[in-house]
Design an enzyme around this catalytic site. Structure first.
Site, mmCIF file in Angstrom:
data_model
loop_
_atom_site.group_PDB
_atom_site.id
_atom_site.type_symbol
_atom_site.label_atom_id
_atom_site.label_comp_id
_atom_site.label_asym_id
_atom_site.label_seq_id
_atom_site.Cartn_x
_atom_site.Cartn_y
_atom_site.Cartn_z
ATOM 1 N N TYR A 1 0.898 -1.178 0.047
ATOM 2 C CA TYR A 1 0.098 -0.193 -0.096
ATOM 3 C C TYR A 1 1.037 1.299 0.034
ATOM 4 C CZ TYR A 1 -3.801 3.268 1.452
ATOM 5 O OH TYR A 1 -4.668 4.237 1.761
ATOM 6 N N LYS B 1 1.420 3.487 -3.070
ATOM 7 C CA LYS B 1 0.811 4.879 -3.162
ATOM 8 C C LYS B 1 1.953 5.908 -3.411
ATOM 9 C CE LYS B 1 -3.420 4.754 -2.121
ATOM 10 N NZ LYS B 1 -4.429 5.403 -2.849
ATOM 11 N N ARG C 1 -10.687 -1.475 10.280
ATOM 12 C CA ARG C 1 -10.132 0.032 10.476
ATOM 13 C C ARG C 1 -10.739 0.328 11.967
ATOM 14 N NH1 ARG C 1 -10.257 3.813 5.157
ATOM 15 N NH2 ARG C 1 -11.724 2.265 4.413
ATOM 16 N N SER D 1 -14.584 1.925 12.651
ATOM 17 C CA SER D 1 -15.453 0.843 12.208
ATOM 18 C C SER D 1 -15.567 -0.407 13.452
ATOM 19 C CB SER D 1 -15.360 0.460 10.852
ATOM 20 O OG SER D 1 -14.071 0.156 10.602
ATOM 21 N N ASN D 2 -14.228 -0.812 13.543
ATOM 22 C CA ASN D 2 -13.971 -1.830 14.600
ATOM 23 C C ASN D 2 -14.682 -1.550 15.849
ATOM 24 O OD1 ASN D 2 -12.740 -3.685 12.771
ATOM 25 N ND2 ASN D 2 -10.794 -3.946 14.129
ATOM 26 N N ASP E 1 3.257 -0.753 12.515
ATOM 27 C CA ASP E 1 2.140 0.010 12.868
ATOM 28 C C ASP E 1 2.688 1.672 13.258
ATOM 29 O OD1 ASP E 1 -0.961 -0.768 13.600
ATOM 30 O OD2 ASP E 1 -0.223 1.005 14.769
ATOM 31 N N PRO E 2 2.510 2.606 12.543
ATOM 32 C CA PRO E 2 2.877 3.924 13.047
ATOM 33 C C PRO E 2 2.734 4.122 14.499
ATOM 34 C CG PRO E 2 1.990 4.128 10.824
ATOM 35 C CD PRO E 2 1.476 2.747 11.253
ATOM 36 N N GLN F 1 2.725 7.369 15.818
ATOM 37 C CA GLN F 1 2.013 8.698 15.807
ATOM 38 C C GLN F 1 1.567 9.351 14.368
ATOM 39 O OE1 GLN F 1 5.076 11.432 17.445
ATOM 40 N NE2 GLN F 1 3.747 12.013 18.982
HETATM 41 P P1 NAD Z 1 -12.724 1.649 0.179
HETATM 42 O O1 NAD Z 1 -11.968 0.395 -0.077
HETATM 43 O O2 NAD Z 1 -13.902 1.970 0.772
HETATM 44 O O3 NAD Z 1 -12.793 2.378 -1.259
HETATM 45 C C1 NAD Z 1 -11.805 1.939 -2.468
HETATM 46 C C2 NAD Z 1 -12.587 1.651 -3.548
HETATM 47 O O4 NAD Z 1 -11.808 1.251 -4.640
HETATM 48 C C3 NAD Z 1 -13.452 0.426 -3.218
HETATM 49 O O5 NAD Z 1 -15.055 0.754 -3.654
HETATM 50 C C4 NAD Z 1 -12.918 -0.945 -4.165
HETATM 51 O O6 NAD Z 1 -13.925 -1.591 -4.625
HETATM 52 C C5 NAD Z 1 -12.351 -0.168 -5.060
HETATM 53 N N1 NAD Z 1 -11.258 -0.732 -5.976
HETATM 54 C C6 NAD Z 1 -10.138 -1.334 -5.435
HETATM 55 N N2 NAD Z 1 -9.271 -1.883 -6.343
HETATM 56 C C7 NAD Z 1 -9.910 -1.352 -7.568
HETATM 57 C C8 NAD Z 1 -9.204 -1.679 -8.693
HETATM 58 N N3 NAD Z 1 -8.508 -2.346 -8.961
HETATM 59 N N4 NAD Z 1 -10.382 -1.107 -9.721
HETATM 60 C C9 NAD Z 1 -11.350 -0.590 -9.496
HETATM 61 N N5 NAD Z 1 -11.840 -0.277 -8.226
HETATM 62 C C10 NAD Z 1 -11.211 -0.682 -7.253
HETATM 63 O O7 NAD Z 1 -11.698 2.677 0.814
HETATM 64 P P2 NAD Z 1 -11.821 4.417 1.078
HETATM 65 O O8 NAD Z 1 -11.272 4.631 2.389
HETATM 66 O O9 NAD Z 1 -13.057 5.103 0.533
HETATM 67 O O10 NAD Z 1 -10.384 4.811 0.402
HETATM 68 C C11 NAD Z 1 -10.614 5.821 -1.000
HETATM 69 C C12 NAD Z 1 -9.362 6.244 -1.341
HETATM 70 O O11 NAD Z 1 -8.822 6.930 -0.449
HETATM 71 C C13 NAD Z 1 -8.155 5.031 -1.361
HETATM 72 O O12 NAD Z 1 -7.367 5.244 -2.772
HETATM 73 C C14 NAD Z 1 -7.202 5.055 -0.314
HETATM 74 O O13 NAD Z 1 -6.172 4.658 -0.220
HETATM 75 C C15 NAD Z 1 -7.477 6.711 0.000
HETATM 76 N N6 NAD Z 1 -7.412 7.061 1.455
HETATM 77 C C16 NAD Z 1 -8.486 6.742 2.430
HETATM 78 C C17 NAD Z 1 -8.086 7.166 3.717
HETATM 79 C C18 NAD Z 1 -9.181 6.694 4.689
HETATM 80 O O14 NAD Z 1 -8.889 7.068 5.895
HETATM 81 N N7 NAD Z 1 -10.420 6.450 4.418
HETATM 82 C C19 NAD Z 1 -6.828 7.535 4.051
HETATM 83 C C20 NAD Z 1 -5.708 7.771 3.096
HETATM 84 C C21 NAD Z 1 -6.327 7.612 1.570
HETATM 85 N N1 UDP Z 2 -6.200 -0.539 15.838
HETATM 86 C C1 UDP Z 2 -6.666 -0.961 17.193
HETATM 87 N N2 UDP Z 2 -7.814 -1.744 17.220
HETATM 88 C C2 UDP Z 2 -8.515 -2.088 16.116
HETATM 89 C C3 UDP Z 2 -8.100 -1.764 14.769
HETATM 90 C C4 UDP Z 2 -6.853 -1.146 14.790
HETATM 91 O O1 UDP Z 2 -6.106 -0.841 18.091
HETATM 92 O O2 UDP Z 2 -9.457 -3.070 16.168
HETATM 93 C C5 UDP Z 2 -5.166 0.517 15.912
HETATM 94 C C6 UDP Z 2 -4.079 0.105 14.711
HETATM 95 O O3 UDP Z 2 -3.099 -0.738 15.350
HETATM 96 C C7 UDP Z 2 -3.588 1.326 14.395
HETATM 97 C C8 UDP Z 2 -4.811 2.368 14.636
HETATM 98 O O4 UDP Z 2 -5.659 1.716 15.340
HETATM 99 O O5 UDP Z 2 -2.535 1.877 15.451
HETATM 100 C C9 UDP Z 2 -5.389 2.851 13.435
HETATM 101 O O6 UDP Z 2 -5.564 1.879 12.480
HETATM 102 P P1 UDP Z 2 -6.326 1.754 11.062
HETATM 103 O O7 UDP Z 2 -6.263 0.424 10.554
HETATM 104 O O8 UDP Z 2 -7.666 2.372 11.468
HETATM 105 O O9 UDP Z 2 -5.566 2.712 10.390
HETATM 106 P P2 UDP Z 2 -3.917 3.147 9.973
HETATM 107 O O10 UDP Z 2 -3.092 2.031 10.755
HETATM 108 O O11 UDP Z 2 -3.858 2.544 8.647
HETATM 109 O O12 UDP Z 2 -3.852 4.127 10.258
#
Ligand code: NAD
Ligand code: UDP
Ligand code: UDP
Length: 309
Positions: A141, A145, A182, A185-186, A269-270, A272
């Protein structure tokens, strides 16, 4: 307007917003983590089209603007098929950039705070190059990116493409996938089901959570900035919380009898994470407006309805 990943969490909210603003929207998604349910309410709209398509394959359509969001975003999902995750970021970016080049469209990339990895500067500014493990479980990932950002800037320099790069920090809200692992939601789903909340590690790691409506506003504003401004620009909410604080907030809002339980911290896992949003404030005239408590209330209401359905 083309929205890739438009049936996902952020993409579906973006489609809503673009339609409300009067645009003609083409939503492209392969439904890997997204779902038709997220856009079902839009199917009858005359200016909305839904196309099942995987962005790792070429796409020939005519559009003015592209929001490239296709990519699984939660660790559970992007690690499920890591090779496909890298392909989606890299081949997906190449195809969407090729499309933008052919039709002279402006193109925005949904990048991520993960490009900073486990950062040694705090908060993170856009000029920080990051500390990313190139061979770990999160690398598909993070490096995917990062490579997508490279491609965006090379298409900009080499072919004069009109690009916008946004680095999104943790965002939450209705239509998150209930099982995507995430943290927001969890915790909410666990609390609503009366299960214990799983804190990974000791819960002292921090994140900064942005409510989806604020995030979508930033994406739309970024797309509308003058051509000279490419970003990258951080968007997120600078209010920073430990995972233990988040768990306690969720418990206080949901009520019930759940307790906090501790599980091993996943690798890489970051520790901060907090965005420096000075650039977004200046260039987008934007800052988040929704507090964590208000955003959590909305999100809890969504999951409550979903679990009862
Ligand atoms: P999400 O998983 O709900 O949405 C991603 C969408 O992309 C899904 O609908 C999935 O079916 C579609 N997808 C995946 N692979 C595909 C492919 N090969 N072809 C076509 N569609 C494909 O996640 P999200 O949280 O809505 O994230 C959307 C974007 O924002 C992503 O690029 C993610 O990296 C970026 N982003 C989100 C967060 C966040 O916290 N939500 C943070 C940083 C970056
Ligand atoms: N995390 C947690 N319990 C859970 C899911 C995640 O404590 O049930 C922690 C995870 O280890 C991370 C933070 O919550 O430190 C955010 O996790 P998430 O997967 O939402 O996002 P990301 O790590 O990609 O920022
Ligand atoms: N591409 C696409 N739709 C288009 C134009 C291009 O999907 O409308 C894809 C095409 O498959 C190509 C990629 O985008 O592989 C990169 O296109 P570019 O023109 O940059 O490179 P080239 O075609 O020279 O490889």
């Amino acid at each position: 307007m083309l929205v890739t990943g438009g049936a996902g969490f952020l993409g579906s909210h973006l489609c809503d917003r673009l339609l409300r603003d009067g645009h003609d929207v083409l939503c492209v998604d392969n439904f890997f983590t997204g779902s038709k349910r997220n856009v079902a309410h839009l199917l009858a709209e005359p200016y909305f089209e839904l196309l099942r398509h995987d962005v790792t394959f070429p796409l020939y359509v005519e559009v003015d603007r592209i929001f490239n969001l296709a990519c699984p975003a939660s660790p559970v999902h992007y690690q499920h098929d890591p090779v496909q995750t890298t392909k989606t970021s890299v081949h997906g970016a190449i195809n969407m950039l090729g499309l933008a080049k052919r039709v002279k469209a402006r193109i925005l990339q949904a990048s991520t705070s993960e490009v900073y990895g486990d950062p040694e500067v705090h908060p993170q500014r856009e000029d920080y190059w990051g500390r990313v493990n190139p061979i770990g479980l999160r690398s598909c990932y993070d490096e995917g990116k990062r490579c997508a950002e490279t491609l965006f800037f090379d298409y900009h320099r080499q072919h004069g493409l009109d690009i916008k790069v946004v680095r999104i920090f943790n965002t939450y809200g209705p239509r998150m996938h209930p099982n995507d692992g995430r943290v927001v939601s969890n915790f909410i789903v666990q609390a609503l089901k009366g299960e214990d909340l799983t804190i990974y590690g000791d819960g002292s790691q921090t994140r900064s959570f942005c409510y989806v409506d604020d995030l979508i506003e930033a994406l739309v504003r970024m797309m509308d900035t003058p051509a000279g401004f490419t970003g990258p620009v951080n968007v997120g909410n600078p209010a920073e919380f430990t995972m233990r604080e988040l768990a306690e907030k969720v418990l206080a809002l949901v009520g019930g009898t759940s307790k906090l339980v501790f599980r091993p911290l996943p690798p890489d896992d970051p520790r901060q994470r907090q965005p420096d949003i000075a650039l977004a404030r200046e260039k987008l005239r934007w800052q988040p407006t929704v507090s964590l408590e208000d955003g959590l209330r909305e999100t809890i209401a969504y999951f409550r309805a979903l679990l009862q359905a």
